[in-house]
Design an enzyme around this catalytic site. Sequence first.
Site, PDB file in Angstrom:
ATOM      1  N   ASP A 156       1.853   5.222  -4.190  1.00  0.00           N
ATOM      2  CA  ASP A 156       2.575   3.959  -4.385  1.00  0.00           C
ATOM      3  C   ASP A 156       3.921   4.172  -5.057  1.00  0.00           C
ATOM      4  O   ASP A 156       4.366   3.358  -5.847  1.00  0.00           O
ATOM      5  CB  ASP A 156       1.703   3.014  -5.233  1.00  0.00           C
ATOM      6  CG  ASP A 156       2.249   1.587  -5.258  1.00  0.00           C
ATOM      7  OD1 ASP A 156       3.035   1.232  -4.366  1.00  0.00           O
ATOM      8  OD2 ASP A 156       1.886   0.841  -6.186  1.00  0.00           O
TER       9      ASP A 156
ATOM     10  N   GLU B 144      -1.945  -5.573  -8.420  1.00  0.00           N
ATOM     11  CA  GLU B 144      -0.991  -4.594  -8.939  1.00  0.00           C
ATOM     12  C   GLU B 144       0.335  -5.240  -9.275  1.00  0.00           C
ATOM     13  O   GLU B 144       0.991  -4.869 -10.240  1.00  0.00           O
ATOM     14  CB  GLU B 144      -0.794  -3.473  -7.914  1.00  0.00           C
ATOM     15  CG  GLU B 144      -0.155  -2.208  -8.484  1.00  0.00           C
ATOM     16  CD  GLU B 144       1.358  -2.234  -8.514  1.00  0.00           C
ATOM     17  OE1 GLU B 144       1.935  -1.426  -9.242  1.00  0.00           O
ATOM     18  OE2 GLU B 144       1.980  -3.067  -7.815  1.00  0.00           O
ATOM     19  N   GLU B 145       0.731  -6.214  -8.467  1.00  0.00           N
ATOM     20  CA  GLU B 145       2.071  -6.787  -8.639  1.00  0.00           C
ATOM     21  C   GLU B 145       2.178  -7.675  -9.877  1.00  0.00           C
ATOM     22  O   GLU B 145       3.281  -8.067 -10.253  1.00  0.00           O
ATOM     23  CB  GLU B 145       2.484  -7.565  -7.380  1.00  0.00           C
ATOM     24  CG  GLU B 145       2.551  -6.719  -6.108  1.00  0.00           C
ATOM     25  CD  GLU B 145       3.621  -5.639  -6.135  1.00  0.00           C
ATOM     26  OE1 GLU B 145       4.410  -5.591  -7.097  1.00  0.00           O
ATOM     27  OE2 GLU B 145       3.651  -4.822  -5.193  1.00  0.00           O
TER      28      GLU B 145
ATOM     29  N   HIS C 128      -3.183  -0.347  -3.676  1.00  0.00           N
ATOM     30  CA  HIS C 128      -3.320  -1.789  -3.884  1.00  0.00           C
ATOM     31  C   HIS C 128      -3.014  -2.571  -2.621  1.00  0.00           C
ATOM     32  O   HIS C 128      -2.166  -2.187  -1.817  1.00  0.00           O
ATOM     33  CB  HIS C 128      -2.482  -2.283  -5.065  1.00  0.00           C
ATOM     34  CG  HIS C 128      -0.999  -2.259  -4.866  1.00  0.00           C
ATOM     35  ND1 HIS C 128      -0.303  -3.338  -4.385  1.00  0.00           N
ATOM     36  CD2 HIS C 128      -0.077  -1.304  -5.117  1.00  0.00           C
ATOM     37  CE1 HIS C 128       0.993  -3.047  -4.357  1.00  0.00           C
ATOM     38  NE2 HIS C 128       1.165  -1.820  -4.788  1.00  0.00           N
TER      39      HIS C 128
ATOM     40  N   ASP D 280       4.966  -1.154   0.528  1.00  0.00           N
ATOM     41  CA  ASP D 280       4.334  -1.410  -0.781  1.00  0.00           C
ATOM     42  C   ASP D 280       3.199  -2.396  -0.635  1.00  0.00           C
ATOM     43  O   ASP D 280       3.441  -3.594  -0.662  1.00  0.00           O
ATOM     44  CB  ASP D 280       5.395  -1.910  -1.753  1.00  0.00           C
ATOM     45  CG  ASP D 280       4.842  -2.142  -3.148  1.00  0.00           C
ATOM     46  OD1 ASP D 280       3.760  -1.611  -3.464  1.00  0.00           O
ATOM     47  OD2 ASP D 280       5.483  -2.862  -3.914  1.00  0.00           O
TER      48      ASP D 280
ATOM     49  N   ASP E 169      -2.605  -6.111  -2.745  1.00  0.00           N
ATOM     50  CA  ASP E 169      -1.798  -7.311  -2.983  1.00  0.00           C
ATOM     51  C   ASP E 169      -0.332  -6.948  -2.758  1.00  0.00           C
ATOM     52  O   ASP E 169       0.034  -5.768  -2.642  1.00  0.00           O
ATOM     53  CB  ASP E 169      -2.010  -7.845  -4.405  1.00  0.00           C
ATOM     54  CG  ASP E 169      -1.595  -6.842  -5.468  1.00  0.00           C
ATOM     55  OD1 ASP E 169      -1.955  -5.653  -5.344  1.00  0.00           O
ATOM     56  OD2 ASP E 169      -0.894  -7.223  -6.423  1.00  0.00           O
TER      57      ASP E 169
ATOM     58  N   HIS F  29       9.516  -4.971  -1.848  1.00  0.00           N
ATOM     59  CA  HIS F  29       9.760  -6.312  -2.409  1.00  0.00           C
ATOM     60  C   HIS F  29      10.952  -7.009  -1.753  1.00  0.00           C
ATOM     61  O   HIS F  29      11.377  -8.063  -2.208  1.00  0.00           O
ATOM     62  CB  HIS F  29       9.992  -6.273  -3.932  1.00  0.00           C
ATOM     63  CG  HIS F  29       8.819  -5.749  -4.706  1.00  0.00           C
ATOM     64  ND1 HIS F  29       8.670  -5.953  -6.047  1.00  0.00           N
ATOM     65  CD2 HIS F  29       7.735  -5.040  -4.318  1.00  0.00           C
ATOM     66  CE1 HIS F  29       7.547  -5.365  -6.469  1.00  0.00           C
ATOM     67  NE2 HIS F  29       6.971  -4.814  -5.421  1.00  0.00           N
TER      68      HIS F  29
HETATM   69 ZN   LIG Z   1       3.098  -1.039  -5.168  1.00  0.00          ZN
END
Ligand SMILES: [Zn+2]
Length: 446
Positions: free
Chosen positions: A175, A151-152, A84, A117, A86, A418
């Site tokens: 991931d 995805e988030e 992903h 990520d 995003d 994150h």
């Molecule tokens: Zn991820």
Amino acid sequence: MMENFITDRIQSQAISDLKKVIAVPSYLSEASDKAPFGPGPKKALETILSIADDMGFKTFEDPDGYYGYADVGQGDKTFGLVCHLDEVPAGNVDDWDSDPYHLEERDGKLFGRGTQDDKGPTIAAMYAVKALLDAGQKFTYQIRFIFGTDEETLWRCLAEYNKKERPIDLGIAPDAEFPLIYAEKGLQQAYLVGPGSDELQMNVVDSFNAVPGQSIYRGPKQNEVLKSLEEHQFDADQEVDQIIVKGRSVHAMNAPEGINSTVRLGIALADVFPKIEAFQFLKAFGEDANGTNLLGDVSDDVSGRLTFNISSLQIDSKQSRLQIDLRIPVKIDHDQLIKQLKEAVQKFTLTYQDFDYLAPLYVPTDSKLVETLLSTYRDVTGDLKSQPTISGGATFARTMPNTVAFGAMLPTTPDFMHQVNERWSIQDMNTAMKIYAEAIYRLCVK
Ligand SMILES: [Zn+2]
């Protein structure tokens, strides 16, 4: 002897292309034309597709802007790598030591939003395939990189992919962590809705996937409520016009390890407001975040026990509403469990309203895919101790058949996903590329 496909040239090209995708902020924002998740994710998708183009892959962008993919190699079957583009927002940029959208190398580490990520792992996996191509290897599968852009949040990108495209035959999602995750529990988020009340109104809400760590009560009868909390020996503070109930917040997938302050508040309120059914429900549910009091023991031999998190308590004159998050063991029949849940909450005049469901992932450990990925990881790293794991969390692996989460973080890699100052060490990135190249070599070349 294993061949090392990851040359110095591959390493430096990978970093310079990672720089290009990190430079595109790609968190969710307002939709615009052909950009359902906003311009950022769309631009990140187009950037990765142009990198894939330059590598000689055949690329495709969904005309509605939900996803894209890049193909290389030929075969009747498709091996997919589900990634992903995003990311979560950088937060307060001043908290970062360097610009989150400028890939900066310091002390052997690559700093920037998305390095772990999932832009870093995506580039690492792409360059692993590029390295095999450069070494003249021929694939017996069609290899497809699938690039999601949502995805988030709600995974609408992959839902769209599965509507429009045929699924892959097997694959990996880069991931998560090595060695691999072969089982992810089913994930059901829903509401329990019941009658309203004229006695009090409240609006205590956390996110679905967090055990509430603090819940504030501002309604009537505060002295009685405090007394009830004390009788239950629940930790709480009274302030001028409110009571703060204390718990311990953890991720919903680990709910039994937390202390749910909202459930505690509800249990205490059940004694003070006996007519409100939602409180009676919480009292019956109790502090057992496996949901045993409601559903009995729900577990299997692969993925353990059900977890059941309640993260809101909303009441007004029209309705009461609780939000719930269930992580369902992989072998449990989902429909049967929901039927049982509906019946159980009916006793409290609550009705069940579906919000979101993600089916479980389960690829047995004796499958060729898992055995090959695990032995590759062990041969490349020498780490024989780390075992394949199960997770209550969710990766894109579960959107595809015969697909597991495989890397790209090593068990020794600190987790900065994150977070402020997200970073990935160049050494760990190189190890991940080596593992991916060898795994794809063993699965899709030989
Ligand atoms: Zn991820």
